[in-house]
Structures are given as structure tokens and as C-alpha cells.
Design a protein around this motif. Structure first.
Motif, PDB file in Angstrom:
ATOM      1  N   THR A   1      62.159  36.047  84.571  1.00  0.00           N
ATOM      2  CA  THR A   1      62.885  37.482  84.426  1.00  0.00           C
ATOM      3  C   THR A   1      62.874  38.079  82.869  1.00  0.00           C
ATOM      4  O   THR A   1      63.589  36.925  82.392  1.00  0.00           O
ATOM      5  CB  THR A   1      63.908  37.541  85.405  1.00  0.00           C
ATOM      6  N   GLN A   2      62.591  39.073  82.709  1.00  0.00           N
ATOM      7  CA  GLN A   2      62.683  39.355  81.331  1.00  0.00           C
ATOM      8  C   GLN A   2      64.275  39.861  80.994  1.00  0.00           C
ATOM      9  O   GLN A   2      64.970  40.735  81.699  1.00  0.00           O
ATOM     10  CB  GLN A   2      61.925  40.715  81.150  1.00  0.00           C
ATOM     11  N   VAL A   3      64.931  39.356  79.986  1.00  0.00           N
ATOM     12  CA  VAL A   3      66.215  39.645  79.275  1.00  0.00           C
ATOM     13  C   VAL A   3      66.169  40.381  77.953  1.00  0.00           C
ATOM     14  O   VAL A   3      65.342  39.605  77.074  1.00  0.00           O
ATOM     15  CB  VAL A   3      67.113  38.584  79.138  1.00  0.00           C
ATOM     16  N   THR A   4      66.356  41.497  77.687  1.00  0.00           N
ATOM     17  CA  THR A   4      66.059  42.236  76.522  1.00  0.00           C
ATOM     18  C   THR A   4      67.495  42.718  75.709  1.00  0.00           C
ATOM     19  O   THR A   4      68.247  43.358  76.544  1.00  0.00           O
ATOM     20  CB  THR A   4      65.195  43.375  76.388  1.00  0.00           C
ATOM     21  N   VAL A   5      67.815  42.092  74.761  1.00  0.00           N
ATOM     22  CA  VAL A   5      69.263  42.470  74.176  1.00  0.00           C
ATOM     23  C   VAL A   5      68.941  43.261  72.807  1.00  0.00           C
ATOM     24  O   VAL A   5      68.203  42.719  71.981  1.00  0.00           O
ATOM     25  CB  VAL A   5      70.039  41.368  73.754  1.00  0.00           C
ATOM     26  N   SER A   6      69.555  44.352  72.840  1.00  0.00           N
ATOM     27  CA  SER A   6      69.196  45.227  71.961  1.00  0.00           C
ATOM     28  C   SER A   6      70.245  45.446  70.943  1.00  0.00           C
ATOM     29  O   SER A   6      71.613  45.135  71.247  1.00  0.00           O
ATOM     30  CB  SER A   6      68.906  46.729  72.246  1.00  0.00           C
TER      31      SER A   6
ATOM     32  N   GLY B   1      67.374  40.051  85.434  1.00  0.00           N
ATOM     33  CA  GLY B   1      67.074  40.433  83.992  1.00  0.00           C
ATOM     34  C   GLY B   1      67.257  42.108  83.790  1.00  0.00           C
ATOM     35  O   GLY B   1      67.200  42.868  84.825  1.00  0.00           O
ATOM     36  N   GLY B   2      67.012  42.362  82.651  1.00  0.00           N
ATOM     37  CA  GLY B   2      67.104  43.751  82.177  1.00  0.00           C
ATOM     38  C   GLY B   2      67.267  44.096  80.626  1.00  0.00           C
ATOM     39  O   GLY B   2      67.284  43.026  79.929  1.00  0.00           O
ATOM     40  N   LEU B   3      67.606  45.181  80.488  1.00  0.00           N
ATOM     41  CA  LEU B   3      67.882  45.404  79.005  1.00  0.00           C
ATOM     42  C   LEU B   3      69.335  45.769  78.945  1.00  0.00           C
ATOM     43  O   LEU B   3      69.956  46.430  79.841  1.00  0.00           O
ATOM     44  CB  LEU B   3      67.149  46.852  78.590  1.00  0.00           C
ATOM     45  N   VAL B   4      70.307  45.222  77.848  1.00  0.00           N
ATOM     46  CA  VAL B   4      71.260  45.254  77.624  1.00  0.00           C
ATOM     47  C   VAL B   4      71.759  45.534  76.133  1.00  0.00           C
ATOM     48  O   VAL B   4      70.966  44.894  75.178  1.00  0.00           O
ATOM     49  CB  VAL B   4      72.187  43.964  78.271  1.00  0.00           C
ATOM     50  N   GLN B   5      72.739  46.016  75.651  1.00  0.00           N
ATOM     51  CA  GLN B   5      73.226  45.728  74.444  1.00  0.00           C
ATOM     52  C   GLN B   5      73.791  44.584  73.950  1.00  0.00           C
ATOM     53  O   GLN B   5      74.466  44.088  74.508  1.00  0.00           O
ATOM     54  CB  GLN B   5      73.950  47.149  74.114  1.00  0.00           C
ATOM     55  N   ALA B   6      73.781  44.653  72.726  1.00  0.00           N
ATOM     56  CA  ALA B   6      74.460  43.208  71.955  1.00  0.00           C
ATOM     57  C   ALA B   6      75.952  43.148  72.599  1.00  0.00           C
ATOM     58  O   ALA B   6      76.561  44.323  72.425  1.00  0.00           O
ATOM     59  CB  ALA B   6      74.366  43.256  70.655  1.00  0.00           C
ATOM     60  N   GLY B   7      76.336  42.164  72.909  1.00  0.00           N
ATOM     61  CA  GLY B   7      77.830  42.131  73.289  1.00  0.00           C
ATOM     62  C   GLY B   7      78.022  42.151  74.971  1.00  0.00           C
ATOM     63  O   GLY B   7      79.109  41.992  75.448  1.00  0.00           O
ATOM     64  N   GLY B   8      76.975  42.814  75.498  1.00  0.00           N
ATOM     65  CA  GLY B   8      76.884  42.899  76.933  1.00  0.00           C
ATOM     66  C   GLY B   8      76.939  41.795  77.817  1.00  0.00           C
ATOM     67  O   GLY B   8      76.743  40.581  77.163  1.00  0.00           O
ATOM     68  N   SER B   9      76.741  41.962  79.121  1.00  0.00           N
ATOM     69  CA  SER B   9      76.624  40.795  79.793  1.00  0.00           C
ATOM     70  C   SER B   9      75.514  41.069  81.011  1.00  0.00           C
ATOM     71  O   SER B   9      75.148  42.254  81.409  1.00  0.00           O
ATOM     72  CB  SER B   9      77.989  40.576  81.012  1.00  0.00           C
TER      73      SER B   9
END
Length: 128
Positions: free
Chosen positions: A122-127, A9-17
Motif C-alpha cells: 500500500t502506497q504511503v506518500t508524505v508531502s 495508505g494514502g497521502l498525508v502532510q508531514a507531521g501527520g498520521s
């Protein structure tokens, strides 16, 4: 005793993988139905995807409509690992993602109560 440990998991921008992994220990994974669920703040846990190896030759998969075409569940029994490849991520995919396992069930339940074993999440954050 079965243990499931998620990672990726993690921080990812919209459209990412992102690719999530779930490593199982304590029991042979090959005969298990494995599922991924997620829970966003203030919302109930929801089904994401499941996979089962039914006839010894191929896997069957099931996906929630909201992730179909964007997420792919797979497994490597030799590594006792299940994966969730998440592409074209959207802010609404933000949640804690959990893997789950159930044995002796020749189906792919979408109800979390049908699974007997869970990971810690696991944390998934989509900005946006």
C-alpha cells in the motif's frame, strides 16, 4: 494458502498520521511473526517493524531506528490483523509498505528473505 492484504495508505502532510492494516487469511495468525517493510523508489526494501507473540502472555516488538518512537506495530489475532500506526510522518517515510508473515520462527527477522508470505503493498506518500 495464505493471503495478506494491506490497506490504509494514502497521502498525508508531514507531521501527520496514518494507520496501516494487514489482514491475513488462510492460516492462524497467532503463531506467526509479522513484519512491515517498505520500499521507496530507487531504493532497496527495508525493514520497518515486526511483532511476535512468544510466551502466550505478551508481544515482543522490534523497530528500525528510523521509525522508533514514531511508529507502533500491534496485532489483533481475533481479527487476523496487524497494524502499523505511523505518527509524525516525514517525507522520507514515503514508500510502498508491505506486510509479511513467517511461521515457526521464534524470532523477529529483519531480513525480508526470512518471510514466506507478502501482501501486495500500500502506497504511503508524505508531502512536505
Amino acid at each position: 494458502q495464505v493471503h495478506l492484504v494491506e490497506s490504509g495508505g494514502g497521502l498525508v502532510q508531514a507531521g501527520g498520521s496514518l494507520r496501516l492494516s494487514c489482514v491475513a487469511s488462510g492460516r492462524t495468525l497467532s503463531s506467526a511473526t509479522m513484519g512491515w517493510f517498505r520500499q521507496a523508489p530507487g531504493k532497496e526494501r527495508e525493514f520497518v517493524a515486526a511483532i511476535i507473540w512468544n510466551d502466550g502472555f505478551r508481544y515482543y516488538t522490534d523497530y528500525a531506528e528510523s521509525v522508533k518512537g514514531r511508529f507502533t506495530i500491534s496485532r489483533d489475532n481475533a481479527k487476523s490483523t496487524v497494524y502499523l500506526q505511523m505518527n509524525s510522518l516525514k517525507p522520507e517515510d514515503t514508500a510502498v509498505y508491505y506486510c509479511a508473515a513467517v511461521w515457526a520462527r521464534p524470532t523477529m527477522p529483519r531480513e525480508g528473505k526470512e518471510y514466506g508470505y507478502w501482501g501486495q503493498g500500500t502506497q504511503v506518500t508524505v508531502s512536505s
